[in-house]
Design a protein around this motif. Structure first.
Motif, mmCIF file in Angstrom:
data_model
loop_
_atom_site.group_PDB
_atom_site.id
_atom_site.type_symbol
_atom_site.label_atom_id
_atom_site.label_comp_id
_atom_site.label_asym_id
_atom_site.label_seq_id
_atom_site.Cartn_x
_atom_site.Cartn_y
_atom_site.Cartn_z
ATOM 1 N N LYS A 1 -39.976 73.200 23.453
ATOM 2 C CA LYS A 1 -40.851 72.143 22.914
ATOM 3 C C LYS A 1 -41.396 71.307 24.082
ATOM 4 N N HIS B 1 -45.402 77.514 14.358
ATOM 5 C CA HIS B 1 -44.176 76.707 14.296
ATOM 6 C C HIS B 1 -44.426 75.519 13.364
ATOM 7 N N GLY C 1 -33.792 70.499 14.132
ATOM 8 C CA GLY C 1 -33.484 69.272 14.860
ATOM 9 C C GLY C 1 -32.637 68.286 14.067
ATOM 10 N N VAL D 1 -29.513 75.788 15.581
ATOM 11 C CA VAL D 1 -28.606 76.834 16.071
ATOM 12 C C VAL D 1 -27.883 76.309 17.309
ATOM 13 N N GLY E 1 -33.163 72.533 20.440
ATOM 14 C CA GLY E 1 -32.329 71.609 21.214
ATOM 15 C C GLY E 1 -31.283 72.282 22.097
HETATM 16 P P1 PGA Z 1 -33.659 73.140 16.753
HETATM 17 O O1 PGA Z 1 -35.178 73.646 16.763
HETATM 18 O O2 PGA Z 1 -32.805 74.284 17.236
HETATM 19 O O3 PGA Z 1 -33.644 71.966 17.691
HETATM 20 O O4 PGA Z 1 -33.337 72.777 15.338
HETATM 21 C C1 PGA Z 1 -35.491 74.953 16.348
HETATM 22 C C2 PGA Z 1 -36.991 75.170 16.401
HETATM 23 O O5 PGA Z 1 -37.742 74.248 16.085
HETATM 24 O O6 PGA Z 1 -37.443 76.265 16.760
#
Ligand code: PGA
Length: 260
Positions: free
Chosen positions: A15, A104, A182, A223, A244
């Motif tokens: 990100k 996404h 997230g 994850v 994350g």
């Molecule tokens: P996250 O994000 O592992 O921080 O939940 C996953 C993603 O948006 O691809």
């Protein structure tokens, strides 16, 4: 004869994190870890840095021979033109990018990406011989209303319907329930498996059995090394898309090796 097992793909979506100095440090640390403990057989890894870090990551990965494919987080659907601030799929391909996220949920929400735009991006990514990672998933109200499957099916139909099966077989589909992104709230492995099976069934209906067998379905949404092994052991889940927890080399390396 049993069909060949699908490779599991572990993808790190950074990100808007890690400037290019931080990105290089990450790759150097990950490289040392993967030398000590190689990527398990049957697994592949992709890293999706921000656009300003792509070239640095590419150089660091190539010079160290790190077994990681270069990925991007988005691209424009046109090959060139007056689109200030945008980057084309062709530009990414020229940098050695192999995987590009399309649709996404954050881009659908913040950048106004409609199903139509996402389809055009998948076209552009395929046109430049890269692999789209098509992201689909439902919000919490949609899940609570019992509409999760219908939403995901609709997104798949919009992006993949009417295509050639041999092309769709090359696509990666990331099922990411938006309420899990997230938030620290992970879908149960039963829910992840059910939706991954539904994704595969939809691909079968849209373009045929061969593509359905070949297509890789990732799970994404909070994850971590603690849950990646379980979700990746599901029959229809062929890897994870990690936000994350992909920012830290130790945590990401643990996910690459989890359950393997
Ligand atoms: P996250 O994000 O592992 O921080 O939940 C996953 C993603 O948006 O691809």
């Amino acid at each position: 004869m049993a069909p060949p097992a699908r490779e599991k793909l572990v993808s790190g979506n950074w990100k808007m994190h890690h400037n290019h100095y931080e990105a290089i440090q990450f790759v150097q640390k990950l490289s040392a870890m993967l030398r000590a403990s190689p990527v398990p057989p049957g697994r592949a890894v992709s890293l999706h840095p921000s656009l300003t870090s792509l070239r640095s990551v590419q150089t660091a990965v190539d010079s160290d021979g790190v077994p990681v494919a270069l990925g991007a987080q988005t691209c424009h659907f046109e090959d060139r033109g007056a689109f200030t601030g945008e980057v084309s799929a062709g530009m990414l391909a020229k940098l050695g990018v192999r995987y590009v996220l399309a649709g996404h949920s954050e881009r659908r929400a913040y950048a106004g990406e409609t199903d139509e735009i996402v389809r055009a991006k998948v076209d552009a990514i395929l046109r430049h011989e890269m692999t789209p990672i098509l992201c689909v998933g439902e919000t919490l109200p949609e899940r609570e209303a019992g509409d999760a499957t219908a939403k995901v099916v609709r997104q798949l139909e919009a992006a993949l319907g009417g295509r050639d099966g041999s092309v769709v077989g090359r696509v990666v589909i990331a099922y990411e329930p938006i309420w899990a992104i997230g938030t620290g709230q992970v879908a149960s492995s039963d829910d992840a498996e059910d939706m991954a099976a539904c994704v595969r069934g939809t691909v079968r209906r849209l373009v045929g059995a061969e593509a359905a067998r070949a297509v890789r379905v990732q799970y994404g949404g909070s994850v971590t090394a603690d849950n990646a092994g379980e979700v990746m052991s599901c029959d229809n889940v062929d890897g994870v898309l990690v936000g994350g927890a992909s920012l830290d080399p130790e945590a990401f390396s643990a996910i690459i090796h989890s359950g393997g």
